[in-house]
Enzyme design. Structure first.
Site, mmCIF file in Angstrom:
data_model
loop_
_atom_site.group_PDB
_atom_site.id
_atom_site.type_symbol
_atom_site.label_atom_id
_atom_site.label_comp_id
_atom_site.label_asym_id
_atom_site.label_seq_id
_atom_site.Cartn_x
_atom_site.Cartn_y
_atom_site.Cartn_z
ATOM 1 C CD GLU A 143 0.937 0.502 2.925
ATOM 2 O OE1 GLU A 143 0.838 1.746 2.837
ATOM 3 O OE2 GLU A 143 1.967 -0.080 3.306
ATOM 4 N N GLY A 285 6.821 0.165 3.650
ATOM 5 C CA GLY A 285 5.538 -0.119 3.013
ATOM 6 C C GLY A 285 5.712 -0.382 1.527
ATOM 7 C CD GLU A 286 7.641 2.045 -1.918
ATOM 8 O OE1 GLU A 286 8.286 1.200 -2.561
ATOM 9 O OE2 GLU A 286 7.966 3.224 -1.844
ATOM 10 N N GLY A 287 4.595 -2.662 -0.112
ATOM 11 C CA GLY A 287 4.771 -4.087 -0.378
ATOM 12 C C GLY A 287 6.226 -4.521 -0.361
#
Lengths: 318, 318
Positions: A143, A285-287
């Site tokens: 995300e 984050g960001e995966g």
């Protein structure tokens, strides 16, 4: 879950040219994937990575040091290939899709009312579910959304209780005063939405955001397609934890890719009873942590599928 | 170590599109490689993996449940591509060479005399050093040798002291009686070689084996070529620890790929002051944990070299 496939995978592991159990967690991971793919020798032909982005009304409470336009700027960076998640997907062989969820229409400020209407929440959930490729062998979730560590902490506190301060950390880099503003906003949000605190879907709409709802939708869609999921860090896990609060079996097909440096993640992992694949002090984050863990899954399956058995190799047993 | 390259790598990390420090240990690993390669943006074009195999006279003391011919059988398995290390090198892009060191002529039983003559020890050291490709960007080290967890524990006890039982574990799968035989053999070996206990090269010859000497030689050769090294688990680390006992700076260019489930490895990591890259409850050897860690190094450098800076991506800073 397919217990026959799990048993066959375990039997295969015990026949391979190594002392039984000596590949440790690589053996467990291979068996986990076998269980959910329903085959003794699963392979990862297609790894799908989905990163959902959203904007959050609670930023009005000064909960993040970055300006809110960074969400759209980072989506552009993802699309141009310049972010960490692009490099990690490339190096570990995942197909990345970035799904921006109405960035120009942030959710409402949850200290003043529900963040999303039921319609908005269901729409985001549906977008998440429909983004899942049923042909994928594993799904990496991530995300992006300025302010969403506050949203995550609010969801975690609403689902699992405890002191709000124990769920709140620096996120992208809040100082002491910033953290105090996060705690204060969440406490006011919880108070405003007190009436719905036992109701996970209502919690998601009231305190969550579009990317959180999309993550829930993707987790559910993956489950129905028997695709194992790798969740990322604090924010991604907090989103999925809403499903756990509804029925803890809903996350049985999920791994958590890494333990985030964001302090609330440890509490969250304990609450949903998951041991992370990696511990790398990451907090991006960001995966990114989930995509890093994909490399470990590929290694686990390479050993599981590629090694010779004692019989094949003519190696004596103990 | 090149401090200018380290500083330039750190400056680059702080310019990339992420909150500073948010890639955690991936940032540290990228900087570590930059330091040893002497460039701000190092790349891994060639990863070399070396697995050294040897046989050990101390097997006469009943220290291992597997027959000694398994060493040669596993070398054949490595050459046929059927072992864990083959799969892990393939998935993470390492070129594997397996070097069998006079398997038909095991070392002598260290409970009865020195395991190796000075000539045998230097010969193995030289074989290790000359196996290193000076064109490699990173070196993965591993070993195979039935009985060598006993050799490793003997080396560790000789170098760092402490109770012998604290260095001994099940290895490939010894039961309680087998572990007691390991402890007993090592205690007798230490007693026999008491006179040389402050002298690391003499310890290596008296209590080590050919693959241990070869690992020392490879670590030294890599140092002179400024190639960062990834050590594997308990046995590989114990071999390199002889160099640490001689001069602790000799392992500054080495990472430890993983923390082994073999209990003595924790003590060894504390003794040489290294934090392992991974913790996966593995206890196989062959370089498997080091080869798994190579995937993490590749991910670290992919982010370091491939990400856009804030300026390049037009992303606002905090």
């Amino acid at each position: 879950a397919d217990t026959k496939a799990a048993e066959a995978a375990r039997a295969r592991q015990n026949s391979l040219t190594k002392p039984p159990g000596s590949l440790g967690r690589l053996e467990e991971l291979a068996e986990f994937i076998a269980t959910w793919r329903g085959t003794a020798r699963p392979e990862i032909w297609r790894a799908q990575a989905l990163v959902f982005a959203g904007n959050h009304g609670v930023c009005a409470q000064g909960v993040n040091p970055y300006p809110q336009e960074v969400t759209a700027q980072m989506v552009a960076n993802f699309r141009a290939g310049g972010a960490a998640i692009n490099q990690l997907c490339a190096v570990n062989g995942a197909d990345l899709s970035v799904i921006a969820l109405e960035l120009d229409r942030p959710t409402a400020d949850f200290t003043e009312g529900p963040a999303m209407s039921e319609t908005d929440c269901l729409d985001a959930l549906w977008q998440g579910a429909s983004a899942v490729d049923e042909g994928a062998d594993v799904l990496i979730l991530g995300e992006m959304g300025i302010g969403n560590s506050t949203v995550a902490a609010a969801l975690a506190a609403a689902c699992f209780g405890g002191r709000v301060a124990e769920w709140v950390g620096p996120g992208t880099g809040s100082d002491k005063a910033g953290i105090a503003r996060k705690v204060d906003a969440i406490e006011r949000g919880l108070k405003r939405h007190e009436a719905i605190l036992g109701d996970p879907p209502a919690i998601l709409a009231a305190l969550g955001g579009r990317e959180q709802a999309a993550i829930c939708g993707a987790v559910l869609a993956a489950r129905s397609a028997r695709i194992p999921v790798v969740l990322d860090g604090f924010i991604c896990t907090a989103a999925a934890a809403v499903l756990h609060a509804a029925d803890k079996r809903l996350l049985d097909h999920c791994l958590v890719g890494h333990a985030s440096a964001e302090p609330g993640h440890r509490n969250l992992l304990a609450a949903i009873d998951k041991r992370p694949v990696l511990e790398f002090d990451m907090r991006l984050g960001e995966g990114s942590g989930a995509a890093l863990a994909l490399g470990i899954l590929r290694a686990a399956l390479a050993c599981h599928n590629g090694m010779a058995t004692f019989a094949e190799a003519g190696v004596s047993e103990a």
